[in-house]
Enzyme design. Structure first.
Site, PDB file in Angstrom:
ATOM      1  N   CYS A  33     -36.330  27.831 125.990  1.00  0.00           N
ATOM      2  CA  CYS A  33     -36.065  29.123 125.666  1.00  0.00           C
ATOM      3  C   CYS A  33     -36.921  30.069 126.006  1.00  0.00           C
ATOM      4  O   CYS A  33     -36.668  31.439 126.146  1.00  0.00           O
ATOM      5  CB  CYS A  33     -36.308  29.212 124.023  1.00  0.00           C
ATOM      6  SG  CYS A  33     -38.023  28.972 123.404  1.00  0.00           S
ATOM      7  N   CYS A 103     -39.660  26.301 116.943  1.00  0.00           N
ATOM      8  CA  CYS A 103     -40.311  27.535 117.180  1.00  0.00           C
ATOM      9  C   CYS A 103     -41.809  27.405 116.747  1.00  0.00           C
ATOM     10  O   CYS A 103     -42.606  27.734 117.297  1.00  0.00           O
ATOM     11  CB  CYS A 103     -39.485  28.672 116.626  1.00  0.00           C
ATOM     12  SG  CYS A 103     -37.901  28.933 117.365  1.00  0.00           S
TER      13      CYS A 103
HETATM   14 FE1  FES Z   1     -38.285  30.067 121.399  1.00  0.00          FE
HETATM   15 FE2  FES Z   1     -38.226  30.367 118.997  1.00  0.00          FE
HETATM   16  S1  FES Z   1     -36.572  30.561 120.531  1.00  0.00           S
HETATM   17  S2  FES Z   1     -39.726  29.698 120.328  1.00  0.00           S
END
Ligand code: FES
Length: 145
Positions: A33, A103
Protein backbone atom coordinates in the site's frame (compact mmCIF):
# COMPACT_ATOMS: atom_id res chain seq x y z
CA UNK A 1 -17.53 0.88 9.42
CA UNK A 2 -15.10 2.31 12.00
CA UNK A 3 -15.64 2.35 15.75
CA UNK A 4 -15.88 5.66 17.58
CA UNK A 5 -12.50 5.03 19.14
CA UNK A 6 -10.87 4.49 15.75
CA UNK A 7 -12.41 7.72 14.47
CA UNK A 8 -11.27 9.58 17.58
CA UNK A 9 -7.66 8.36 17.31
CA UNK A 10 -7.66 9.05 13.58
CA UNK A 11 -8.97 12.58 13.99
CA UNK A 12 -7.02 13.40 17.15
CA UNK A 13 -3.98 11.16 17.04
CA UNK A 14 -1.97 11.05 20.29
CA UNK A 15 1.80 11.31 20.44
CA UNK A 16 2.47 12.49 16.89
CA UNK A 17 5.96 13.83 16.33
CA UNK A 18 9.51 12.83 16.97
CA UNK A 19 11.77 12.45 19.98
CA UNK A 20 15.18 14.08 19.76
CA UNK A 21 17.97 11.73 20.78
CA UNK A 22 15.48 8.88 21.09
CA UNK A 23 16.68 5.65 22.72
CA UNK A 24 15.40 3.73 19.72
CA UNK A 25 13.88 4.59 16.34
CA UNK A 26 12.18 2.14 14.03
CA UNK A 27 10.83 2.59 10.54
CA UNK A 28 8.75 0.04 8.69
CA UNK A 29 6.69 0.14 5.55
CA UNK A 30 4.22 -1.93 3.63
CA UNK A 31 5.28 -2.05 -0.02
CA UNK A 32 1.80 -3.16 -1.08
CA UNK A 33 0.00 0.00 0.00
CA UNK A 34 3.07 2.24 0.19
CA UNK A 35 2.43 3.27 3.79
CA UNK A 36 5.32 4.05 6.12
CA UNK A 37 5.53 4.33 9.89
CA UNK A 38 8.31 5.64 12.11
CA UNK A 39 8.28 5.12 15.85
CA UNK A 40 10.47 6.83 18.47
CA UNK A 41 10.99 5.45 21.98
CA UNK A 42 12.50 7.11 25.01
CA UNK A 43 13.57 4.35 27.41
CA UNK A 44 15.03 5.09 30.85
CA UNK A 45 17.84 3.25 32.65
CA UNK A 46 15.32 0.86 34.23
CA UNK A 47 14.06 -0.23 30.82
CA UNK A 48 10.78 1.67 31.17
CA UNK A 49 9.33 3.45 28.15
CA UNK A 50 8.99 7.05 29.27
CA UNK A 51 7.82 8.44 25.98
CA UNK A 52 6.75 7.23 22.56
CA UNK A 53 6.01 9.24 19.45
CA UNK A 54 5.22 8.37 15.87
CA UNK A 55 5.10 9.80 12.39
CA UNK A 56 3.34 8.16 9.54
CA UNK A 57 2.63 8.41 5.90
CA UNK A 58 -0.25 6.04 6.17
CA UNK A 59 -3.97 5.41 5.98
CA UNK A 60 -6.46 6.33 8.68
CA UNK A 61 -6.39 2.90 10.28
CA UNK A 62 -2.58 3.05 10.46
CA UNK A 63 -2.80 6.45 12.16
CA UNK A 64 -5.43 5.27 14.66
CA UNK A 65 -3.64 2.03 15.53
CA UNK A 66 -0.29 3.79 15.94
CA UNK A 67 -1.86 6.43 18.12
CA UNK A 68 -3.41 3.77 20.37
CA UNK A 69 -0.20 1.70 20.36
CA UNK A 70 1.85 4.67 21.61
CA UNK A 71 -0.67 5.18 24.41
CA UNK A 72 -0.46 1.51 25.36
CA UNK A 73 3.34 1.22 25.48
CA UNK A 74 3.97 4.43 27.42
CA UNK A 75 4.97 3.67 31.00
CA UNK A 76 5.50 0.00 30.23
CA UNK A 77 8.69 -2.01 30.51
CA UNK A 78 10.26 -3.38 27.35
CA UNK A 79 8.94 -6.85 28.09
CA UNK A 80 5.43 -5.53 28.70
CA UNK A 81 5.63 -3.51 25.47
CA UNK A 82 6.27 -6.70 23.53
CA UNK A 83 2.82 -7.86 24.61
CA UNK A 84 1.24 -4.87 22.87
CA UNK A 85 0.42 -6.79 19.73
CA UNK A 86 -1.69 -5.56 16.86
CA UNK A 87 -4.53 -7.65 18.29
CA UNK A 88 -4.24 -5.89 21.65
CA UNK A 89 -4.27 -2.54 19.87
CA UNK A 90 -7.31 -3.51 17.81
CA UNK A 91 -9.15 -4.66 20.91
CA UNK A 92 -8.38 -1.35 22.60
CA UNK A 93 -9.92 0.38 19.57
CA UNK A 94 -13.06 -1.82 19.59
CA UNK A 95 -11.99 -3.56 16.39
CA UNK A 96 -11.11 -2.77 12.81
CA UNK A 97 -12.79 -3.80 9.55
CA UNK A 98 -11.22 -7.03 8.22
CA UNK A 99 -9.64 -5.31 5.21
CA UNK A 100 -7.84 -2.91 7.57
CA UNK A 101 -6.38 -5.47 9.96
CA UNK A 102 -3.04 -5.46 8.14
CA UNK A 103 -2.68 -1.72 8.84
CA UNK A 104 -2.43 -2.43 12.56
CA UNK A 105 0.70 -4.49 11.92
CA UNK A 106 2.62 -1.36 10.95
CA UNK A 107 2.42 -0.01 14.50
CA UNK A 108 3.40 -3.31 16.12
CA UNK A 109 6.33 -3.80 13.77
CA UNK A 110 7.49 -0.20 14.11
CA UNK A 111 7.60 -0.58 17.90
CA UNK A 112 9.56 -3.80 17.50
CA UNK A 113 11.94 -2.08 15.09
CA UNK A 114 12.47 0.77 17.58
CA UNK A 115 13.13 -1.74 20.38
CA UNK A 116 15.56 -3.58 18.11
CA UNK A 117 17.37 -0.32 17.41
CA UNK A 118 17.51 0.41 21.17
CA UNK A 119 18.91 -3.07 21.87
CA UNK A 120 21.58 -2.69 19.20
CA UNK A 121 22.61 0.78 20.38
CA UNK A 122 22.82 -0.34 24.00
CA UNK A 123 24.33 -3.76 23.41
CA UNK A 124 21.46 -5.60 25.12
CA UNK A 125 19.40 -8.57 24.05
CA UNK A 126 15.63 -8.36 24.36
CA UNK A 127 14.19 -11.77 25.10
CA UNK A 128 11.45 -12.70 22.63
CA UNK A 129 12.19 -9.91 20.14
CA UNK A 130 12.93 -10.98 16.57
CA UNK A 131 14.62 -8.83 13.97
CA UNK A 132 11.80 -6.82 12.40
CA UNK A 133 11.20 -6.65 8.67
CA UNK A 134 11.57 -3.37 6.84
CA UNK A 135 8.64 -4.28 4.65
CA UNK A 136 5.80 -5.96 6.50
CA UNK A 137 4.08 -7.10 3.30
CA UNK A 138 6.88 -9.66 2.77
CA UNK A 139 5.45 -13.12 3.21
CA UNK A 140 1.99 -11.71 3.78
CA UNK A 141 0.44 -14.16 1.36
CA UNK A 142 1.02 -17.01 3.76
CA UNK A 143 -0.81 -15.27 6.54
CA UNK A 144 -4.47 -15.73 7.05
CA UNK A 145 -6.40 -12.47 7.38
FE1 FES B 1 -1.54 0.71 4.17
FE2 FES B 1 -3.48 0.90 5.88
S1 FES B 1 -3.66 0.77 3.74
S2 FES B 1 -1.42 0.73 6.28
Amino acid sequence: MYSEKVMDHFQNPRNVGEIENASGVGTVGNAKCGDIMRMYLDIDENGVIQDCKFKTFGCGAAVATSSMATELVKGKTIQEALLVTNKAVMEALDGLPAVKVHCSLLAEEAIHAALWDYAEKHGVKIEGLEKPKNDISEGEEEEDY
